[in-house]
Enzyme design. Sequence first.
Site, PDB file in Angstrom:
ATOM      1  CD  GLU A  96     -30.447  42.998 -88.756  1.00 27.93           C
ATOM      2  OE1 GLU A  96     -31.445  42.320 -89.037  1.00 27.93           O
ATOM      3  OE2 GLU A  96     -29.436  42.517 -88.206  1.00 27.93           O
ATOM      4  CG  ASN A 133     -26.313  47.589 -85.450  1.00 20.70           C
ATOM      5  OD1 ASN A 133     -25.129  47.779 -85.711  1.00 20.70           O
ATOM      6  ND2 ASN A 133     -26.777  46.400 -85.093  1.00 20.70           N
ATOM      7  CG  HIS A 171     -22.834  39.329 -88.938  1.00 20.58           C
ATOM      8  ND1 HIS A 171     -22.395  38.738 -87.774  1.00 20.58           N
ATOM      9  CD2 HIS A 171     -23.812  40.193 -88.571  1.00 20.58           C
ATOM     10  CE1 HIS A 171     -23.090  39.218 -86.747  1.00 20.58           C
ATOM     11  NE2 HIS A 171     -23.950  40.103 -87.207  1.00 20.58           N
ATOM     12  CD  GLU A 199     -24.973  42.763 -84.855  1.00 17.46           C
ATOM     13  OE1 GLU A 199     -25.193  41.679 -85.432  1.00 17.46           O
ATOM     14  OE2 GLU A 199     -25.879  43.557 -84.554  1.00 17.46           O
ATOM     15  CG  ASP A 247     -19.761  36.919 -86.979  1.00 17.00           C
ATOM     16  OD1 ASP A 247     -19.933  37.347 -88.134  1.00 17.00           O
ATOM     17  OD2 ASP A 247     -20.704  36.627 -86.217  1.00 17.00           O
TER      18      ASP A 247
HETATM   19  O1  G3I Z   1     -32.377  30.100 -75.287  1.00 16.93           O
HETATM   20  C1  G3I Z   1     -33.369  29.418 -76.086  1.00 16.93           C
HETATM   21  C2  G3I Z   1     -33.419  27.949 -75.744  1.00 16.93           C
HETATM   22  O2  G3I Z   1     -33.818  27.805 -74.413  1.00 16.93           O
HETATM   23  C3  G3I Z   1     -34.376  27.258 -76.710  1.00 16.93           C
HETATM   24  O3  G3I Z   1     -34.348  25.894 -76.476  1.00 16.93           O
HETATM   25  C4  G3I Z   1     -33.982  27.517 -78.148  1.00 16.93           C
HETATM   26  C5  G3I Z   1     -34.964  26.914 -79.136  1.00 16.93           C
HETATM   27  O4  G3I Z   1     -35.076  27.687 -80.298  1.00 16.93           O
HETATM   28  O5  G3I Z   1     -33.928  28.920 -78.364  1.00 16.93           O
HETATM   29  C6  G3I Z   1     -33.015  29.595 -77.552  1.00 16.93           C
HETATM   30  O6  G3I Z   1     -33.074  30.958 -77.826  1.00 16.93           O
HETATM   31  C7  G3I Z   1     -32.499  31.369 -79.042  1.00 16.93           C
HETATM   32  C8  G3I Z   1     -31.470  32.434 -78.732  1.00 16.93           C
HETATM   33  O7  G3I Z   1     -30.949  32.951 -79.936  1.00 16.93           O
HETATM   34  C9  G3I Z   1     -30.317  31.916 -77.889  1.00 16.93           C
HETATM   35  O8  G3I Z   1     -29.579  30.972 -78.595  1.00 16.93           O
HETATM   36  C10 G3I Z   1     -33.591  31.949 -79.916  1.00 16.93           C
HETATM   37  O9  G3I Z   1     -34.486  30.934 -80.312  1.00 16.93           O
HETATM   38  C11 G3I Z   1     -32.975  32.568 -81.148  1.00 16.93           C
HETATM   39  O10 G3I Z   1     -33.978  33.239 -81.889  1.00 16.93           O
HETATM   40  C12 G3I Z   1     -31.931  33.580 -80.724  1.00 16.93           C
HETATM   41  O11 G3I Z   1     -31.311  34.046 -81.897  1.00 16.93           O
HETATM   42  C13 G3I Z   1     -30.597  35.271 -81.797  1.00 16.93           C
HETATM   43  C14 G3I Z   1     -31.080  36.163 -82.928  1.00 16.93           C
HETATM   44  O12 G3I Z   1     -30.268  37.328 -83.022  1.00 16.93           O
HETATM   45  C15 G3I Z   1     -32.526  36.618 -82.686  1.00 16.93           C
HETATM   46  O13 G3I Z   1     -32.629  37.364 -81.523  1.00 16.93           O
HETATM   47  C16 G3I Z   1     -29.109  34.954 -81.934  1.00 16.93           C
HETATM   48  O14 G3I Z   1     -28.660  34.282 -80.761  1.00 16.93           O
HETATM   49  C17 G3I Z   1     -28.335  36.243 -82.107  1.00 16.93           C
HETATM   50  O15 G3I Z   1     -26.973  35.946 -82.369  1.00 16.93           O
HETATM   51  C18 G3I Z   1     -28.906  37.053 -83.257  1.00 16.93           C
HETATM   52  O16 G3I Z   1     -28.206  38.291 -83.289  1.00 16.93           O
HETATM   53  C19 G3I Z   1     -28.397  39.110 -84.436  1.00 16.93           C
HETATM   54  C20 G3I Z   1     -28.371  40.563 -83.981  1.00 16.93           C
HETATM   55  O17 G3I Z   1     -29.330  40.781 -82.979  1.00 16.93           O
HETATM   56  C21 G3I Z   1     -28.615  41.507 -85.173  1.00 16.93           C
HETATM   57  N1  G3I Z   1     -27.667  41.248 -86.238  1.00 16.93           N
HETATM   58  C22 G3I Z   1     -27.574  39.860 -86.679  1.00 16.93           C
HETATM   59  C23 G3I Z   1     -27.272  38.938 -85.479  1.00 16.93           C
HETATM   60  C24 G3I Z   1     -27.068  37.506 -85.915  1.00 16.93           C
HETATM   61  O18 G3I Z   1     -28.242  36.979 -86.459  1.00 16.93           O
END
Ligand code: G3I
Length: 370
Positions: free
Chosen positions: A166, A216, A252, A280, A282
């Site tokens: 990105e 990506n 997405h 990715e 969905d």
């Molecule tokens: O696991 C912790 C949990 O213990 C805590 O209580 C909670 C509080 O915020 O956070 C949890 O972690 C989160 C994690 O996802 C798991 O759910 C993080 O805060 C959150 O920032 C993280 O978000 C991920 C995001 O990327 C940032 O890394 C999303 O799951 C994930 O789907 C998203 O993926 C991105 C791709 O990398 C790039 N393209 C877009 C895609 C969707 O946004």
Amino acid sequence: MRGQKLLSPKLAIRLIFLLLPLAVWSCKKKEVANPAPDVTLKSVAPFPVGAAINPWLLKSNFNYYGRVATEYNSVTTENVLKFDFVEPQQNQFDFSEGDTILNFAKARHMRVHGHNLIWHNALALPDWVINFSGNTAAWEALFKNHIETEVAHYKGQIASWDVVNEAIRDDNGAIRNLDVNPGDGSIWRRNLGPDYIARAFQYAHEADPNALLFYNDYGQEWNSIKLDSMIALVTGLKARGVPISGIGMQCHIDINMSQANFKIALQKLAATGLLIHISELDISVNPGNDPNITYNYTLQLQQTNMYQYVVQTYKNTVPKAQQYGITTWNVGDADSWIPGFFKRKDWPLPFDSLYRPKNCYNGYLNGLKN
Ligand code: G3I
């Protein structure tokens, strides 16, 4: 008749010999007439099919584990190989959960796609990077060390990487630099100069010369300015001999996506000659954030048709040799990022929250078959 036997032993034996072939034949006939093979995505796909997966669900949820093992032959490391997970403190690397995914996949001969080495998004950056105050050389050293250490740890095991994620702006297609909206600029571009993307690929390639390396990004299907910039970026890299193998089209999308634009984007991306990964996928059914929405028949049908369209169009538009495969972002609706991120109800994935196939799963299957 009392005392008279119905069948003499001799007659019984004769009958058994007579009937035995009939019994065997009828069993065989049953096998042929009712083969009931397990039809799964990977069993019909002409290219790898995968999902971004989560190691804690693998370890705690049998339905999840079974579904991933049965349906897919490729997995993407959803969050656990991002910068914040892998190097939470400078030069202290943690590959434990990446290894969970790798070992699961290895045991099943599944392909592993690593996501991602360099991303500007603060959600996936540790505080020490966000607050780092070294000079250009120190920034370059931390950048190089991160990429090289991560790729080298999985050398020969992770088939491919999203090296840079990105990097292009939505509004004008420029490389992200200063913030336009809070947090959308790139700490990497600001501290490493405009050619950091090429160097990220170079460092990754040096650490594992056989790994396939991807750029990506999202938005190709709705943002033609961004699409054209992306194509200019990757063709420029390729022309300079930078080791880039493919482009990830995140996808997405939602049930109202313009199918015509999607097809044009795929055609333009494929014309680069690089591998194309729908990386990715969905398909949201609630892009309008309707709080009262129900997942009714009409929405399910639209979603089923869109899954079929996307998969079928990828299959029939991208030349075979460039089909790196299709990956959904997560497995079931309960693990999708969409409801949490947009704070809305949604059901974007092929499996429900108990990992049972939904109607749109059949759209996915039909797309693979047609
Ligand atoms: O696991 C912790 C949990 O213990 C805590 O209580 C909670 C509080 O915020 O956070 C949890 O972690 C989160 C994690 O996802 C798991 O759910 C993080 O805060 C959150 O920032 C993280 O978000 C991920 C995001 O990327 C940032 O890394 C999303 O799951 C994930 O789907 C998203 O993926 C991105 C791709 O990398 C790039 N393209 C877009 C895609 C969707 O946004």
